[in-house]
Motif scaffolding. Structure first.
Motif, PDB file in Angstrom:
ATOM      1  N   LEU A  86     -41.303  -1.465 -12.853  1.00  0.00           N
ATOM      2  CA  LEU A  86     -42.054  -1.976 -13.999  1.00  0.00           C
ATOM      3  C   LEU A  86     -43.270  -1.101 -14.302  1.00  0.00           C
ATOM      4  CD1 LEU A  86     -41.946  -5.813 -13.324  1.00  0.00           C
ATOM      5  CD2 LEU A  86     -40.805  -4.592 -15.181  1.00  0.00           C
ATOM      6  N   ALA A  87     -43.929  -0.610 -13.253  1.00  0.00           N
ATOM      7  CA  ALA A  87     -45.075   0.269 -13.456  1.00  0.00           C
ATOM      8  C   ALA A  87     -44.651   1.565 -14.137  1.00  0.00           C
ATOM      9  CB  ALA A  87     -45.752   0.558 -12.126  1.00  0.00           C
ATOM     10  N   LEU A  88     -43.521   2.124 -13.727  1.00  0.00           N
ATOM     11  CA  LEU A  88     -43.000   3.333 -14.367  1.00  0.00           C
ATOM     12  C   LEU A  88     -42.698   3.078 -15.840  1.00  0.00           C
ATOM     13  CD1 LEU A  88     -40.591   5.016 -11.803  1.00  0.00           C
ATOM     14  CD2 LEU A  88     -42.366   6.167 -13.131  1.00  0.00           C
ATOM     15  N   TYR A  89     -42.058   1.969 -16.123  1.00  0.00           N
ATOM     16  CA  TYR A  89     -41.753   1.596 -17.496  1.00  0.00           C
ATOM     17  C   TYR A  89     -43.045   1.553 -18.324  1.00  0.00           C
ATOM     18  CZ  TYR A  89     -39.830  -1.282 -21.331  1.00  0.00           C
ATOM     19  OH  TYR A  89     -39.453  -1.777 -22.554  1.00  0.00           O
ATOM     20  N   ASP A  90     -44.063   0.871 -17.799  1.00  0.00           N
ATOM     21  CA  ASP A  90     -45.333   0.741 -18.516  1.00  0.00           C
ATOM     22  C   ASP A  90     -46.002   2.094 -18.713  1.00  0.00           C
ATOM     23  OD1 ASP A  90     -44.939  -1.983 -18.572  1.00  0.00           O
ATOM     24  OD2 ASP A  90     -46.375  -2.425 -16.972  1.00  0.00           O
ATOM     25  N   ALA A  91     -45.956   2.953 -17.685  1.00  0.00           N
ATOM     26  CA  ALA A  91     -46.594   4.267 -17.782  1.00  0.00           C
ATOM     27  C   ALA A  91     -45.907   5.138 -18.821  1.00  0.00           C
ATOM     28  CB  ALA A  91     -46.589   4.953 -16.423  1.00  0.00           C
ATOM     29  N   VAL A  97     -43.623   6.965 -25.089  1.00  0.00           N
ATOM     30  CA  VAL A  97     -42.187   6.727 -25.180  1.00  0.00           C
ATOM     31  C   VAL A  97     -41.934   5.383 -25.863  1.00  0.00           C
ATOM     32  CG1 VAL A  97     -40.049   6.466 -23.864  1.00  0.00           C
ATOM     33  CG2 VAL A  97     -41.808   8.065 -23.090  1.00  0.00           C
ATOM     34  N   GLN A  98     -40.937   5.338 -26.741  1.00  0.00           N
ATOM     35  CA  GLN A  98     -40.574   4.086 -27.409  1.00  0.00           C
ATOM     36  C   GLN A  98     -39.943   3.127 -26.396  1.00  0.00           C
ATOM     37  OE1 GLN A  98     -41.237   3.305 -30.741  1.00  0.00           O
ATOM     38  NE2 GLN A  98     -42.441   5.182 -30.528  1.00  0.00           N
ATOM     39  N   PHE A 174     -50.129  11.935 -15.877  1.00  0.00           N
ATOM     40  CA  PHE A 174     -49.142  10.864 -15.703  1.00  0.00           C
ATOM     41  C   PHE A 174     -49.497  10.013 -14.488  1.00  0.00           C
ATOM     42  CE2 PHE A 174     -45.149   8.896 -14.428  1.00  0.00           C
ATOM     43  CZ  PHE A 174     -44.751   8.331 -15.637  1.00  0.00           C
ATOM     44  N   LEU A 175     -50.002  10.631 -13.431  1.00  0.00           N
ATOM     45  CA  LEU A 175     -50.419   9.868 -12.255  1.00  0.00           C
ATOM     46  C   LEU A 175     -51.466   8.824 -12.622  1.00  0.00           C
ATOM     47  CD1 LEU A 175     -50.578   9.269  -9.224  1.00  0.00           C
ATOM     48  CD2 LEU A 175     -52.246  11.132  -9.035  1.00  0.00           C
ATOM     49  N   ASP A 176     -52.420   9.192 -13.458  1.00  0.00           N
ATOM     50  CA  ASP A 176     -53.466   8.245 -13.840  1.00  0.00           C
ATOM     51  C   ASP A 176     -52.885   7.039 -14.582  1.00  0.00           C
ATOM     52  OD1 ASP A 176     -55.280   9.965 -12.681  1.00  0.00           O
ATOM     53  OD2 ASP A 176     -55.752  10.973 -14.560  1.00  0.00           O
ATOM     54  N   LEU A 177     -51.937   7.303 -15.473  1.00  0.00           N
ATOM     55  CA  LEU A 177     -51.272   6.203 -16.184  1.00  0.00           C
ATOM     56  C   LEU A 177     -50.459   5.334 -15.236  1.00  0.00           C
ATOM     57  CD1 LEU A 177     -49.995   8.106 -19.355  1.00  0.00           C
ATOM     58  CD2 LEU A 177     -51.860   6.445 -19.265  1.00  0.00           C
ATOM     59  N   LEU A 178     -49.718   5.967 -14.346  1.00  0.00           N
ATOM     60  CA  LEU A 178     -48.863   5.234 -13.420  1.00  0.00           C
ATOM     61  C   LEU A 178     -49.678   4.418 -12.421  1.00  0.00           C
ATOM     62  CD1 LEU A 178     -46.074   4.567 -12.264  1.00  0.00           C
ATOM     63  CD2 LEU A 178     -46.207   6.700 -10.937  1.00  0.00           C
ATOM     64  N   ALA A 179     -50.735   5.006 -11.894  1.00  0.00           N
ATOM     65  CA  ALA A 179     -51.562   4.285 -10.921  1.00  0.00           C
ATOM     66  C   ALA A 179     -52.172   3.034 -11.539  1.00  0.00           C
ATOM     67  CB  ALA A 179     -52.658   5.204 -10.389  1.00  0.00           C
ATOM     68  N   SER A 180     -52.636   3.146 -12.778  1.00  0.00           N
ATOM     69  CA  SER A 180     -53.208   1.993 -13.470  1.00  0.00           C
ATOM     70  C   SER A 180     -52.143   0.920 -13.698  1.00  0.00           C
ATOM     71  CB  SER A 180     -53.810   2.433 -14.799  1.00  0.00           C
ATOM     72  OG  SER A 180     -54.373   1.341 -15.491  1.00  0.00           O
ATOM     73  N   ALA A 181     -50.950   1.346 -14.134  1.00  0.00           N
ATOM     74  CA  ALA A 181     -49.857   0.397 -14.372  1.00  0.00           C
ATOM     75  C   ALA A 181     -49.420  -0.259 -13.074  1.00  0.00           C
ATOM     76  CB  ALA A 181     -48.683   1.122 -15.031  1.00  0.00           C
ATOM     77  N   TYR A 182     -49.346   0.532 -12.006  1.00  0.00           N
ATOM     78  CA  TYR A 182     -48.914  -0.047 -10.732  1.00  0.00           C
ATOM     79  C   TYR A 182     -49.929  -1.076 -10.231  1.00  0.00           C
ATOM     80  CZ  TYR A 182     -47.076  -0.938  -6.201  1.00  0.00           C
ATOM     81  OH  TYR A 182     -46.562  -1.617  -5.116  1.00  0.00           O
ATOM     82  N   ALA A 183     -51.202  -0.770 -10.335  1.00  0.00           N
ATOM     83  CA  ALA A 183     -52.226  -1.704  -9.866  1.00  0.00           C
ATOM     84  C   ALA A 183     -52.099  -3.054 -10.574  1.00  0.00           C
ATOM     85  CB  ALA A 183     -53.620  -1.111 -10.074  1.00  0.00           C
ATOM     86  N   ARG A 204     -35.826  -6.009 -18.977  1.00  0.00           N
ATOM     87  CA  ARG A 204     -35.717  -4.575 -19.263  1.00  0.00           C
ATOM     88  C   ARG A 204     -34.499  -3.950 -18.586  1.00  0.00           C
ATOM     89  NH1 ARG A 204     -40.522  -6.655 -19.039  1.00  0.00           N
ATOM     90  NH2 ARG A 204     -42.302  -5.853 -20.248  1.00  0.00           N
ATOM     91  N   ALA A 205     -33.621  -4.776 -18.025  1.00  0.00           N
ATOM     92  CA  ALA A 205     -32.510  -4.292 -17.206  1.00  0.00           C
ATOM     93  C   ALA A 205     -31.411  -3.635 -18.023  1.00  0.00           C
ATOM     94  CB  ALA A 205     -31.923  -5.437 -16.391  1.00  0.00           C
TER      95      ALA A 205
END
Length: 252
Positions: A86-91, A97-98, A174-183, A204-205
């Motif tokens: 889910l964090a990857l999706y959000d990032a 990305v659409q 991208f790490l900054d976006l992903l870290a925020s989404a994961y948190a 989202r499956a």
């Protein structure tokens, strides 16, 4: 774009110019960490995926591992593959990305326009039956993807963020976006449990309600993808009834 000061509170951030693999580095340093830590490698010399498979890593792609010190039982700890998905999706959405072009493939891949753009590899760190630390390894084809001929037969078509979505982003950004989404997703998981994560993941499956095939080292099961259960198992409706599968490679 997030600035470095926007990195989530309480999470460490280390960027390495080169390493064998971020999961290997996670195992080496886990015992020295005071809290969760992101490890990003700008180059990996021994990249690997699930079941020890080789993993293509061209320059400009993303390879990072989050090291956590979880307190739950091992079966609950393993559910963080869904949190990371889910964090990857959000990032990916956050970098342009659409959303409708993305889907989550059980157990731990992210699809972009039907091709694999990212994958997750969870490894426990600890002795005996306990999990002292958890390494969540994440690879994203930001700039380039392997050729279809370079991946195993019947595997998903590899795609990159740049080629499929026209989005150019550095691994550090991208790490900054992903870290925020994961948190954010981790907070949901630890506060409310797996149910909310499961519902969001199923929304989202990829191929939910369609016929897919799950293959293990010893068996193959084909059926309708009915759901993911409360333990994170893939549930297929087959001619012989419902089958719950804990670990497998999925093909469709």
């Amino acid at each position: 774009m997030l600035t470095k000061t926007d990195f989530p509170l309480g999470y460490g951030r280390r960027v390495l110019s080169e390493i064998d693999s971020t999961n290997a580095e996670a195992a080496r340093i886990a015992g020295t960490l005071a809290g969760p830590e992101w490890i990003l490698a700008l180059n990996q010399t021994a990249s690997r995926g699930r079941r020890g498979r080789a993993w293509h890593f061209p320059k400009g792609n993303f390879a990072a591992t989050l090291v956590l010190h979880p307190r739950e039982a091992p079966d609950v700890v393993a559910l963080r593959s869904f949190v990371a998905s889910l964090a990857l999706y959000d990032a990916l959405v956050a970098c342009g990305v659409q959303a409708q072009s993305l889907a989550l493939k059980w157990p731990n891949d992210v699809l972009l326009n039907g091709g694999k753009v990212a994958g997750i590899l969870l490894e426990s760190i600890g002795a005996g039956g306990g999990v002292s630390h958890l390494a969540i390894g994440i690879g994203v084809n930001l700039a380039d993807a392997p050729l279809a001929s370079d991946v195993e037969a019947l595997a998903m078509r590899p795609v990159s963020l740049l080629s499929e979505a026209g989005v150019a982003i550095s691994p550090e950004d991208f790490l900054d976006l992903l870290a925020s989404a994961y948190a954010r997703q981790e907070s949901q998981f630890t506060t409310y449990g797996f149910a909310a994560i499961r519902d969001a993941w199923l929304a989202r499956a990829a191929k939910l309600g369609e016929v897919i095939t799950a293959r293990t080292m010893n068996s193959e099961t084909t059926g309708t993808f009915e759901t993911v259960d409360a333990q994170g198992n893939l549930v297929l409706k087959t001619s012989e009834g419902r089958v719950a599968i804990a670990a497998a490679d999925v093909f469709f």
